[in-house]
Design a protein around this motif. Structure first.
Motif, mmCIF file in Angstrom:
data_model
loop_
_atom_site.group_PDB
_atom_site.id
_atom_site.type_symbol
_atom_site.label_atom_id
_atom_site.label_comp_id
_atom_site.label_asym_id
_atom_site.label_seq_id
_atom_site.Cartn_x
_atom_site.Cartn_y
_atom_site.Cartn_z
ATOM 1 N N ALA A 41 0.802 -1.223 0.000
ATOM 2 C CA ALA A 41 0.000 0.000 0.000
ATOM 3 C C ALA A 41 0.833 1.270 0.000
ATOM 4 N N GLY A 42 1.940 1.268 0.747
ATOM 5 C CA GLY A 42 2.776 2.467 0.782
ATOM 6 C C GLY A 42 3.429 2.736 -0.556
ATOM 7 N N MET A 43 3.962 1.687 -1.188
ATOM 8 C CA MET A 43 4.613 1.824 -2.486
ATOM 9 C C MET A 43 3.607 2.233 -3.555
ATOM 10 N N VAL A 44 2.409 1.665 -3.501
ATOM 11 C CA VAL A 44 1.363 2.010 -4.466
ATOM 12 C C VAL A 44 0.969 3.482 -4.318
ATOM 13 N N THR A 45 0.807 3.938 -3.075
ATOM 14 C CA THR A 45 0.479 5.343 -2.844
ATOM 15 C C THR A 45 1.603 6.242 -3.327
ATOM 16 N N GLU A 46 2.844 5.844 -3.050
ATOM 17 C CA GLU A 46 4.022 6.592 -3.517
ATOM 18 C C GLU A 46 4.003 6.729 -5.034
ATOM 19 N N ALA A 47 3.687 5.639 -5.738
ATOM 20 C CA ALA A 47 3.677 5.658 -7.204
ATOM 21 C C ALA A 47 2.633 6.627 -7.739
ATOM 22 N N VAL A 48 1.440 6.615 -7.156
ATOM 23 C CA VAL A 48 0.381 7.519 -7.620
ATOM 24 C C VAL A 48 0.776 8.972 -7.369
ATOM 25 N N LEU A 49 1.303 9.259 -6.184
ATOM 26 C CA LEU A 49 1.676 10.635 -5.846
ATOM 27 C C LEU A 49 2.838 11.136 -6.693
ATOM 28 N N ARG A 50 3.795 10.258 -7.009
ATOM 29 C CA ARG A 50 5.027 10.692 -7.675
ATOM 30 C C ARG A 50 4.951 10.584 -9.194
ATOM 31 N N HIS A 51 4.100 9.713 -9.704
ATOM 32 C CA HIS A 51 4.102 9.458 -11.146
ATOM 33 C C HIS A 51 2.774 9.794 -11.829
ATOM 34 N N THR A 52 1.860 10.475 -11.125
ATOM 35 C CA THR A 52 0.646 11.013 -11.735
ATOM 36 C C THR A 52 0.401 12.391 -11.131
ATOM 37 N N SER A 53 -0.557 13.107 -11.692
ATOM 38 C CA SER A 53 -0.956 14.400 -11.117
ATOM 39 C C SER A 53 -2.190 14.247 -10.231
ATOM 40 N N PHE A 54 -2.660 12.998 -10.057
ATOM 41 C CA PHE A 54 -3.859 12.728 -9.260
ATOM 42 C C PHE A 54 -3.502 12.786 -7.768
ATOM 43 N N ARG A 55 -4.259 13.553 -6.997
ATOM 44 C CA ARG A 55 -3.930 13.744 -5.586
ATOM 45 C C ARG A 55 -5.002 13.229 -4.623
ATOM 46 N N LYS A 56 -6.133 12.794 -5.148
ATOM 47 C CA LYS A 56 -7.206 12.337 -4.260
ATOM 48 C C LYS A 56 -7.055 10.836 -3.994
ATOM 49 N N VAL A 57 -5.873 10.464 -3.493
ATOM 50 C CA VAL A 57 -5.571 9.067 -3.202
ATOM 51 C C VAL A 57 -5.175 8.938 -1.741
ATOM 52 N N GLN A 102 14.216 5.603 6.542
ATOM 53 C CA GLN A 102 14.751 6.277 5.358
ATOM 54 C C GLN A 102 15.242 5.269 4.316
ATOM 55 N N GLN A 103 15.848 4.183 4.770
ATOM 56 C CA GLN A 103 16.330 3.170 3.828
ATOM 57 C C GLN A 103 15.160 2.520 3.087
ATOM 58 N N ILE A 104 14.095 2.218 3.814
ATOM 59 C CA ILE A 104 12.920 1.626 3.170
ATOM 60 C C ILE A 104 12.270 2.620 2.211
ATOM 61 N N LYS A 105 12.249 3.905 2.580
ATOM 62 C CA LYS A 105 11.691 4.909 1.669
ATOM 63 C C LYS A 105 12.531 4.989 0.397
ATOM 64 N N SER A 106 13.867 4.908 0.506
ATOM 65 C CA SER A 106 14.720 4.889 -0.687
ATOM 66 C C SER A 106 14.376 3.684 -1.565
ATOM 67 N N PHE A 107 14.205 2.528 -0.925
ATOM 68 C CA PHE A 107 13.821 1.312 -1.647
ATOM 69 C C PHE A 107 12.500 1.526 -2.380
ATOM 70 N N GLU A 108 11.496 2.081 -1.694
ATOM 71 C CA GLU A 108 10.177 2.282 -2.310
ATOM 72 C C GLU A 108 10.264 3.216 -3.518
#
Length: 446
Positions: free
Chosen positions: A152-168, A381-387
């Motif tokens: 769930a965290g990685m999926v949320t990261e992908a939407v926030l970082r790789h789309t302009s959609f913010r209602k996630v 921080q290491q896990i966030k870098s991985f994500e």
């Protein structure tokens, strides 16, 4: 009069769906769901029909005017939706079994959302969630996307970082389980317990625990490390904690921290369990078979209690509570995955974090905590870098980014093992779009 609500659930044939339906039924007075669309893929059609029929019986028994639709046409379902929930598994349980079993061959943890398994679940899932977001932007741009598809965290990261959609908003049952676990340790009702959550999905810490507003963190930690007590989940072995370590850590760990703080013990437990009972995916497959036999019963019109054995209890109830709070602008506090926006000082502002938020009609507002304790900051921080690198690999279908993500994950001990695991798992999952580079030759330049 409140506006009727249309909700679309992608992965509607999931065994969790009856809990979702139960949640909407019991909140109908404050959250008037008029349409619930359950969406799945052709491979899941049989389960979709079984779950859909149970959902219809539940709604009929409750006597609420909620129409349940079942469809394989995602775009048809999404038109003018108010909320979209996602709970799908790309590759089904067969893919999860590969994620769990292959790393074990190399002496590495094989787990659904951690280590190599978490990477590969992300590589399969992120392209699908990005396609869903494109459909939402076209067909129901004002809808909220409530994701509890793992990781769930990685999926949320992908939407926030790789789309302009913010209602996630990303959602997980771990914080709920921790709060209920703390209540059980103290022998009190969960509604008397509050926890300050901060970190990442499956890497979240309880920075403080309150009973009726008074801090009881030290008492909870004392009970947590008692040989007669414990706090875990159905899918994670409770091997106990080294008492002095947890006392020194000074915060409440989540069950998934065992993979990082007790790696050798958890690896041996996984190997033993896989040899004796099969991987967790294979165990879940049997549980699901039993659940769907129950769901087929035309006399069943409630969520069966056996669902709690599945390991994801409270996911759906958390989703219902979140949707209710957004719809009614409640301003209550819930732990969710959302954009950091400075709430945790040492995590980039535009990254996804799991943190307590005030839930409003305009979405979650993270409650700033300053920074994480130094003892846990580096691991987070290491896990966030991985994500972040894993998201880039998933979006770009880049072999080198995937190898980098695998290698920087703390559960993978070396670059050589990372490459061996990556190559075998790419083959096992048929991910041919990750082109392996040709073997480089050492050329002598004269």
């Amino acid at each position: 009069m409140q506006k009727p609500v249309k909700i679309v659930t992608i992965g509607g044939g999931s065994s969790y769906t009856p809990e979702l339906v139960e949640g909407f039924i019991k909140r109908y007075d404050s959250l008037p769901v008029s349409e619930l669309w359950l969406v799945d893929i052709p491979e899941g059609e049989e389960k979709l029909q079984i779950v859909g029929n149970l959902a219809k019986r539940m709604v009929e028994k409750a006597g609420v005017p909620m129409k349940v639709h079942c469809t394989l046409d995602r775009k048809e379902a999404l038109r003018e939706a108010d909320f979209v929930t996602t709970q799908f598994r790309v590759g089904l349980l067969e893919a999860r079994a590969k994620d769990e079993r292959i790393p074990l061959k190399y002496g590495v943890i094989g787990q659904e959302t951690n280590g190599p398994g978490g990477l590969f679940k992300g590589l399969r899932t992120i392209p699908v969630i990005l396609d869903i977001v494109k459909d939402i932007e076209q067909l129901c741009p004002d809808a909220w996307l409530i994701n509890f598809t793992n990781p769930a965290g990685m999926v949320t990261e992908a939407v926030l970082r790789h789309t302009s959609f913010r209602k996630v908003v990303g959602l997980c049952n771990v914080p709920i389980g921790m709060r209920m676990g703390a209540a059980k340790l103290l022998g009190v009702s969960p509604d008397r317990i509050a926890v300050d959550f901060a970190g990442l999905n499956h890497m979240v810490f309880g920075l403080d625990v309150y009973l009726d507003g008074q801090s009881v963190l030290k008492e909870v930690i004392e009970k947590l490390v008692s040989p007669d007590e414990g706090m875990t989940m159905k899918n994670i072995a409770d091997l106990g904690w080294e008492p002095e370590f947890i006392k020194a850590l000074g915060v409440l760990p989540c069950p998934y921290h065992r993979y990082y703080y007790q790696t050798e013990k958890m690896l041996e437990e996984e190997k033993k369990s896989a040899a004796e009972k099969g991987t967790r995916a294979e165990v879940v497959k049997q549980l699901e078979k039993e659940l769907f036999e129950l769901y087929k019963d035309p006399g069943l019109s409630i969520k069966p209690p056996q669902l709690e054995k599945r390991g994801g209890a409270y996911y759906s109830d958390a989703a219902c509570s979140l949707i209710d709070s957004i719809y009614n602008d409640k301003g209550d506090i819930q732990p969710v995955n959302t954009m950091n926006n400075g709430a945790i000082a040492s995590i980039p502002a535009d990254s996804a974090v799991e943190i307590n938020c005030i839930i409003t009609k305009s979405g979650p507002k993270p409650i700033a905590i300053g920074d994480l304790p130094v003892a846990v900051r580096g691991l987070v921080q290491q896990i966030k870098s991985f994500e972040r690198v894993a998201c880039e690999a998933a979006v770009e279908r880049d072999y080198h980014r995937a190898l980098l993500a695998m290698t920087i994950n703390p559960l993978v001990p070396s670059d050589a093992k990372a490459k061996a695991i990556l190559d075998e798992m790419l083959d096992a999952h048929g991910l041919s779009d990750f082109t392996k580079p040709a073997q480089m030759k050492n050329e002598v330049i004269s």
